[in-house]
Design a protein around this motif. Structure first.
Motif, PDB file in Angstrom:
ATOM      1  N   ARG A  51       0.862  -1.198   0.000  1.00  0.00           N
ATOM      2  CA  ARG A  51       0.000   0.000   0.000  1.00  0.00           C
ATOM      3  C   ARG A  51       0.890   1.236   0.000  1.00  0.00           C
ATOM      4  NH1 ARG A  51      -3.352  -0.689   4.495  1.00  0.00           N
ATOM      5  NH2 ARG A  51      -4.827  -1.779   3.115  1.00  0.00           N
ATOM      6  N   ILE A  69       0.869   5.251   0.252  1.00  0.00           N
ATOM      7  CA  ILE A  69       0.014   6.349   0.734  1.00  0.00           C
ATOM      8  C   ILE A  69       0.672   7.666   0.343  1.00  0.00           C
ATOM      9  CG2 ILE A  69      -1.125   7.381   2.735  1.00  0.00           C
ATOM     10  CD1 ILE A  69      -0.771   4.644   4.144  1.00  0.00           C
ATOM     11  N   LEU A 112      -1.720  10.102  -7.224  1.00  0.00           N
ATOM     12  CA  LEU A 112      -2.284   8.775  -7.480  1.00  0.00           C
ATOM     13  C   LEU A 112      -1.970   8.330  -8.902  1.00  0.00           C
ATOM     14  CD1 LEU A 112      -5.827   9.194  -5.853  1.00  0.00           C
ATOM     15  CD2 LEU A 112      -3.874   7.971  -4.890  1.00  0.00           C
ATOM     16  N   ASP A 161     -10.038   1.319 -10.128  1.00  0.00           N
ATOM     17  CA  ASP A 161     -10.166   2.512  -9.297  1.00  0.00           C
ATOM     18  C   ASP A 161     -11.446   2.314  -8.504  1.00  0.00           C
ATOM     19  OD1 ASP A 161     -10.672   4.927  -8.142  1.00  0.00           O
ATOM     20  OD2 ASP A 161     -10.747   6.086  -9.998  1.00  0.00           O
ATOM     21  N   ARG A 194     -12.332   5.163  -1.699  1.00  0.00           N
ATOM     22  CA  ARG A 194     -11.525   3.974  -1.912  1.00  0.00           C
ATOM     23  C   ARG A 194     -10.310   4.254  -2.770  1.00  0.00           C
ATOM     24  NH1 ARG A 194     -16.844   0.186  -3.092  1.00  0.00           N
ATOM     25  NH2 ARG A 194     -17.843   0.589  -1.094  1.00  0.00           N
ATOM     26  N   SER A 195      -9.387   3.300  -2.744  1.00  0.00           N
ATOM     27  CA  SER A 195      -8.100   3.508  -3.383  1.00  0.00           C
ATOM     28  C   SER A 195      -8.033   2.882  -4.773  1.00  0.00           C
ATOM     29  CB  SER A 195      -6.998   2.934  -2.493  1.00  0.00           C
ATOM     30  OG  SER A 195      -7.303   1.606  -2.114  1.00  0.00           O
ATOM     31  N   HIS A 196      -6.928   3.175  -5.467  1.00  0.00           N
ATOM     32  CA  HIS A 196      -6.630   2.554  -6.751  1.00  0.00           C
ATOM     33  C   HIS A 196      -5.914   1.235  -6.476  1.00  0.00           C
ATOM     34  CE1 HIS A 196      -7.098   6.322  -9.376  1.00  0.00           C
ATOM     35  NE2 HIS A 196      -7.434   6.672  -8.149  1.00  0.00           N
ATOM     36  N   GLN A 204      -1.946  -1.157  -3.720  1.00  0.00           N
ATOM     37  CA  GLN A 204      -2.988  -0.177  -3.439  1.00  0.00           C
ATOM     38  C   GLN A 204      -2.347   1.205  -3.343  1.00  0.00           C
ATOM     39  OE1 GLN A 204      -5.263  -1.120   0.054  1.00  0.00           O
ATOM     40  NE2 GLN A 204      -5.714  -3.205  -0.598  1.00  0.00           N
ATOM     41  N   ARG A 208      -3.369   5.170  -2.385  1.00  0.00           N
ATOM     42  CA  ARG A 208      -4.417   6.046  -1.835  1.00  0.00           C
ATOM     43  C   ARG A 208      -3.771   7.276  -1.212  1.00  0.00           C
ATOM     44  NH1 ARG A 208      -6.232   2.036   3.076  1.00  0.00           N
ATOM     45  NH2 ARG A 208      -7.313   1.087   1.319  1.00  0.00           N
ATOM     46  N   THR A 209      -4.560   8.315  -1.029  1.00  0.00           N
ATOM     47  CA  THR A 209      -4.070   9.516  -0.352  1.00  0.00           C
ATOM     48  C   THR A 209      -4.151   9.325   1.159  1.00  0.00           C
ATOM     49  OG1 THR A 209      -6.234  10.607  -0.239  1.00  0.00           O
ATOM     50  CG2 THR A 209      -4.929  10.953  -2.256  1.00  0.00           C
ATOM     51  N   GLN A 218      -7.769   9.389   2.105  1.00  0.00           N
ATOM     52  CA  GLN A 218      -8.422   8.137   1.737  1.00  0.00           C
ATOM     53  C   GLN A 218      -8.057   7.043   2.738  1.00  0.00           C
ATOM     54  OE1 GLN A 218      -6.971   7.673  -2.253  1.00  0.00           O
ATOM     55  NE2 GLN A 218      -8.776   8.614  -3.182  1.00  0.00           N
ATOM     56  N   HIS A 219      -6.801   7.065   3.170  1.00  0.00           N
ATOM     57  CA  HIS A 219      -6.342   6.074   4.150  1.00  0.00           C
ATOM     58  C   HIS A 219      -7.046   6.291   5.489  1.00  0.00           C
ATOM     59  CE1 HIS A 219      -3.734   3.070   5.825  1.00  0.00           C
ATOM     60  NE2 HIS A 219      -3.247   3.904   6.720  1.00  0.00           N
TER      61      HIS A 219
END
Length: 382
Positions: free
Chosen positions: A103, A105, A112, A132, A145-147, A174, A176-177, A180-181
């Motif tokens: 993951r 971040i 992203l 996505d 949600r994340s990519h 994964q 994500r920002t 988002q996290h």
């Protein structure tokens, strides 16, 4: 993990799989679970190697991240995924694509896509199984949600001896920002996996929080973009000789990097015996303050509000400034390290000594010995 799971696994076929396999009359499940248990150390090794590789690539692509996390799926999780009724596996170790998970971040939404571009350039991306997750949400659904990218090694890397063992393994990345996290972590803590599980009276609040986080992500990205534009405008103005610019972090960075005065002051400091810190020294320094923040503080303390004024102050009496640097080095028992903005900060303090007495420097957090050294060296200015 349920009580006794590890004990079951240590005896061979895990108890959960064994019970369900017997019930369903499918002993292959036992074999699949045992096979993964034996191979899992290889997957753990790959997860660690892949995580380090992605960290190195992110540095090379100049993508700043908040954190990178990794995990290798536990045997029990492998069992549970294999038993999902909507899934039909005849070769689960190769069909389940998230046995190795990374993951990434990032800070900003536009990063992203930058990470996604990196993954597509450096790995083989299984686009059919990548997604996505945010784009899958309906307008009346909340979530953030994340990519997800399913990747494997390119032949150019997998053919190398140190990577050959992992040539057939897929991994899920994964991206994500930070926000988002935060959403994912808190929603997981709330234990609501989908919209249907949420009590109606809480759904509206979750809608609002989700929207606020998404808006905040967009605003932070917009602020970063505008900051980049401002920095470029400052650089253009300085290169054209326009120094009537307000002192702030951006203008100081551009000035220090481009100005002749900054270069001269830096050279005087190095000639006196100061050194630039290498990475190891930099990490060990007690003072973790951004050096440009220290310079901005010094300018504010001395009443310097424009780059033109800073340039004027720092241009005065460079011969005396050189002697000041030498006195600092002679009076110090250990090696002094510094950066360009730190040297200019010392020049500001030397030029405006009345603004920097011992009380001011001690309040700023400077050590007593350093303060005494600087004050004594400035008092010999004439």
């Amino acid at each position: 993990m349920r009580k006794g799971a590890k004990a079951d696994e240590s005896r061979g076929a895990p108890g959960l799989i064994q019970a369900l396999a017997v019930k369903k009359g499918n002993n292959k499940m036992i074999d699949y679970a045992e096979d993964y248990r034996k191979k899992r150390p290889t997957y753990e090794h790959y997860t660690a190697r892949l995580s380090e590789l992605i960290k190195t690539l992110l540095v090379g692509y100049k993508i700043k991240i908040h954190a990178i996390e990794s995990r290798t799926k536990e045997v029990e999780s492998f069992q549970q995924k294999m038993l999902k009724p909507e899934k039909k596996y005849n070769d689960p170790i190769h069909q389940i694509t998230d046995l190795c998970g990374i993951r990434v971040i990032v800070y900003y939404v536009d990063d992203l896509m930058r990470v996604g571009d990196l993954l597509e350039k450096e790995f083989v991306v299984d686009l059919d199984n990548s997604s996505d997750r945010g784009s899958l949400l309906k307008p009346n659904e909340f979530g953030y949600r994340s990519h997800h990218y399913i990747i494997s090694l390119k032949e150019s890397r997998s053919s190398l001896p140190e990577w050959q063992t992992f040539s057939s393994i897929k991994a899920e990345i994964q991206v994500r920002t930070v926000l988002q996290h935060a959403w994912a972590a808190i929603s997981h803590a709330l234990q609501y996996k989908n919209n249907e599980e949420v009590p109606i009276e809480l759904a509206r609040k979750l809608f609002r929080v989700s929207g606020l986080l998404e808006l905040a992500d967009e605003e932070f990205t917009g602020i970063k973009k505008r900051g980049t534009e401002i920095s470029a405008n400052v650089a253009t103005a300085l290169s054209a000789g326009n120094l009537e610019i307000t002192v702030d972090g951006d203008s100081l960075k551009q000035y220090i990097e481009a100005s002749e005065v900054g270069a001269k002051i830096t050279q005087l400091a190095l000639n006196a015996g100061f050194q630039f810190p290498d990475e190891e020294v930099y990490d060990s320094l007690d003072d973790t303050e951004d050096p440009f923040s220290g310079l901005a503080w010094a300018c504010n303390q001395a009443g310097i509000s424009s780059i033109s004024k800073l340039d004027e102050v720092c241009s005065k009496d460079l011969d005396s400034l050189s002697k000041f640097f030498r006195r600092l080095i002679i009076a110090n028992d250990t090696q002094w390290y510094g950066t360009k903005p730190w040297f200019v900060q010392l020049a500001v303090m030397f030029a405006c000594p009345k603004s920097f007495n011992a009380k001011v420097l001690l309040k700023k957090g400077w050590g007593k010995d350093v303060v005494a050294n600087v004050i004594d060296s400035m008092s010999l200015k004439k």
